[in-house]
Design a protein around this motif. Structure first.
Motif, PDB file in Angstrom:
ATOM      1  N   PRO A 100      33.718  62.484  -5.038  1.00  0.00           N
ATOM      2  CA  PRO A 100      32.669  61.800  -5.778  1.00  0.00           C
ATOM      3  C   PRO A 100      31.327  62.015  -5.086  1.00  0.00           C
ATOM      4  CG  PRO A 100      34.087  60.228  -4.664  1.00  0.00           C
ATOM      5  CD  PRO A 100      34.683  61.581  -4.454  1.00  0.00           C
ATOM      6  N   PRO A 101      30.232  61.868  -5.827  1.00  0.00           N
ATOM      7  CA  PRO A 101      28.919  62.041  -5.191  1.00  0.00           C
ATOM      8  C   PRO A 101      28.788  61.151  -3.967  1.00  0.00           C
ATOM      9  CG  PRO A 101      28.705  61.592  -7.543  1.00  0.00           C
ATOM     10  CD  PRO A 101      30.150  61.448  -7.198  1.00  0.00           C
ATOM     11  N   LYS A 102      28.050  61.635  -2.979  1.00  0.00           N
ATOM     12  CA  LYS A 102      27.914  60.914  -1.719  1.00  0.00           C
ATOM     13  C   LYS A 102      27.442  59.479  -1.945  1.00  0.00           C
ATOM     14  CE  LYS A 102      26.017  61.299   2.882  1.00  0.00           C
ATOM     15  NZ  LYS A 102      25.208  62.029   3.807  1.00  0.00           N
ATOM     16  N   ARG A 103      26.513  59.296  -2.853  1.00  0.00           N
ATOM     17  CA  ARG A 103      25.998  57.954  -3.096  1.00  0.00           C
ATOM     18  C   ARG A 103      27.094  57.017  -3.582  1.00  0.00           C
ATOM     19  NH1 ARG A 103      21.153  55.912  -7.016  1.00  0.00           N
ATOM     20  NH2 ARG A 103      21.221  53.797  -6.269  1.00  0.00           N
ATOM     21  N   ALA A 104      27.990  57.515  -4.459  1.00  0.00           N
ATOM     22  CA  ALA A 104      29.087  56.685  -4.951  1.00  0.00           C
ATOM     23  C   ALA A 104      30.026  56.321  -3.814  1.00  0.00           C
ATOM     24  CB  ALA A 104      29.839  57.414  -6.057  1.00  0.00           C
ATOM     25  N   ARG A 105      30.270  57.255  -2.908  1.00  0.00           N
ATOM     26  CA  ARG A 105      31.152  56.978  -1.777  1.00  0.00           C
ATOM     27  C   ARG A 105      30.518  55.970  -0.824  1.00  0.00           C
ATOM     28  NH1 ARG A 105      32.477  62.387   0.885  1.00  0.00           N
ATOM     29  NH2 ARG A 105      30.367  62.766   0.267  1.00  0.00           N
ATOM     30  N   GLU A 106      29.208  55.996  -0.698  1.00  0.00           N
ATOM     31  CA  GLU A 106      28.538  55.089   0.226  1.00  0.00           C
ATOM     32  C   GLU A 106      28.665  53.636  -0.194  1.00  0.00           C
ATOM     33  OE1 GLU A 106      24.544  56.484   0.456  1.00  0.00           O
ATOM     34  OE2 GLU A 106      25.066  58.200   1.674  1.00  0.00           O
ATOM     35  N   ILE A 107      28.712  53.366  -1.497  1.00  0.00           N
ATOM     36  CA  ILE A 107      28.759  51.973  -1.943  1.00  0.00           C
ATOM     37  C   ILE A 107      30.176  51.468  -2.175  1.00  0.00           C
ATOM     38  CG2 ILE A 107      26.447  51.971  -2.908  1.00  0.00           C
ATOM     39  CD1 ILE A 107      27.691  52.414  -5.659  1.00  0.00           C
ATOM     40  N   GLU A 108      31.166  52.334  -2.021  1.00  0.00           N
ATOM     41  CA  GLU A 108      32.547  51.919  -2.191  1.00  0.00           C
ATOM     42  C   GLU A 108      32.990  51.120  -0.966  1.00  0.00           C
ATOM     43  OE1 GLU A 108      36.883  53.935  -3.097  1.00  0.00           O
ATOM     44  OE2 GLU A 108      35.170  55.216  -2.709  1.00  0.00           O
ATOM     45  N   SER A 109      33.531  49.938  -1.194  1.00  0.00           N
ATOM     46  CA  SER A 109      33.986  49.138  -0.055  1.00  0.00           C
ATOM     47  C   SER A 109      35.275  49.722   0.496  1.00  0.00           C
ATOM     48  CB  SER A 109      34.188  47.685  -0.468  1.00  0.00           C
ATOM     49  OG  SER A 109      35.186  47.601  -1.452  1.00  0.00           O
ATOM     50  N   LEU A 110      35.489  49.506   1.776  1.00  0.00           N
ATOM     51  CA  LEU A 110      36.672  50.035   2.440  1.00  0.00           C
ATOM     52  C   LEU A 110      37.769  48.988   2.471  1.00  0.00           C
ATOM     53  CD1 LEU A 110      34.959  51.867   5.429  1.00  0.00           C
ATOM     54  CD2 LEU A 110      35.766  52.843   3.266  1.00  0.00           C
ATOM     55  N   LEU A 111      39.006  49.468   2.393  1.00  0.00           N
ATOM     56  CA  LEU A 111      40.169  48.598   2.409  1.00  0.00           C
ATOM     57  C   LEU A 111      40.775  48.546   3.802  1.00  0.00           C
ATOM     58  CD1 LEU A 111      41.923  49.988  -0.805  1.00  0.00           C
ATOM     59  CD2 LEU A 111      40.374  48.030  -0.641  1.00  0.00           C
ATOM     60  N   THR A 112      41.431  47.459   4.105  1.00  0.00           N
ATOM     61  CA  THR A 112      42.182  47.338   5.358  1.00  0.00           C
ATOM     62  C   THR A 112      43.613  47.817   5.127  1.00  0.00           C
ATOM     63  OG1 THR A 112      42.952  45.122   4.849  1.00  0.00           O
ATOM     64  CG2 THR A 112      40.815  45.303   6.007  1.00  0.00           C
ATOM     65  N   ALA A 113      44.368  47.958   6.197  1.00  0.00           N
ATOM     66  CA  ALA A 113      45.780  48.332   6.074  1.00  0.00           C
ATOM     67  C   ALA A 113      46.537  47.277   5.254  1.00  0.00           C
ATOM     68  CB  ALA A 113      46.398  48.491   7.458  1.00  0.00           C
ATOM     69  N   GLU A 114      46.161  46.033   5.407  1.00  0.00           N
ATOM     70  CA  GLU A 114      46.800  44.956   4.644  1.00  0.00           C
ATOM     71  C   GLU A 114      46.525  45.109   3.152  1.00  0.00           C
ATOM     72  OE1 GLU A 114      44.905  44.447   7.411  1.00  0.00           O
ATOM     73  OE2 GLU A 114      46.506  43.873   8.788  1.00  0.00           O
ATOM     74  N   ASP A 115      45.278  45.467   2.792  1.00  0.00           N
ATOM     75  CA  ASP A 115      44.918  45.692   1.385  1.00  0.00           C
ATOM     76  C   ASP A 115      45.741  46.834   0.789  1.00  0.00           C
ATOM     77  OD1 ASP A 115      42.881  43.744   1.573  1.00  0.00           O
ATOM     78  OD2 ASP A 115      41.375  45.260   2.118  1.00  0.00           O
ATOM     79  N   VAL A 116      45.863  47.910   1.553  1.00  0.00           N
ATOM     80  CA  VAL A 116      46.609  49.083   1.090  1.00  0.00           C
ATOM     81  C   VAL A 116      48.093  48.740   0.944  1.00  0.00           C
ATOM     82  CG1 VAL A 116      47.291  51.446   1.643  1.00  0.00           C
ATOM     83  CG2 VAL A 116      44.939  50.701   2.027  1.00  0.00           C
ATOM     84  N   ALA A 117      48.631  47.985   1.891  1.00  0.00           N
ATOM     85  CA  ALA A 117      50.037  47.575   1.819  1.00  0.00           C
ATOM     86  C   ALA A 117      50.298  46.777   0.540  1.00  0.00           C
ATOM     87  CB  ALA A 117      50.406  46.762   3.056  1.00  0.00           C
TER      88      ALA A 117
END
Length: 97
Positions: A24-41
């Motif tokens: 995805p465009p860099k700008r879209a990646r910049e505003i995407e929040s990151l998940l924790t291992a717990e979120d992914v689980a």
């Protein structure tokens, strides 16, 4: 007027496979929040230990971002692509049998 100018693609233009696989465009990646291992689980319905194992040493490897202090973070879009890819591979295996 110069004929060398390029027109933006229209909706009727075919989409190439290269464009579908591009990041995805860099700008879209910049505003995407990151998940924790717990979120992914929770998203994958697996244990946190499974997420940690598949973030570093066991296959299939999850797409992971390692922070400076050793914590692991994940892009939601990367996890969704991981799911889609494994769903596609599962379907191919079923057809091969």
């Amino acid at each position: 007027m110069d004929d060398t100018s390029t027109n933006p693609p229209s909706l009727a233009d075919p989409i190439s496979p290269e464009n579908l696989r591009s990041k995805p465009p860099k700008r879209a990646r910049e505003i995407e929040s990151l998940l924790t291992a717990e979120d992914v689980a929770k998203r994958l319905n697996v244990s946190t230990d499974w997420v940690w194992d598949h973030s570093s040493r066991k296959k299939p490897l999850l797409p992971v971002i390692r922070m400076g202090d050793g914590t692991l973070r994940y892009r939601a879009s990367g996890i969704e692509l991981f799911i889609e890819e494994h769903e596609r591979l599962s379907a191919l295996r079923r057809r091969a049998v």
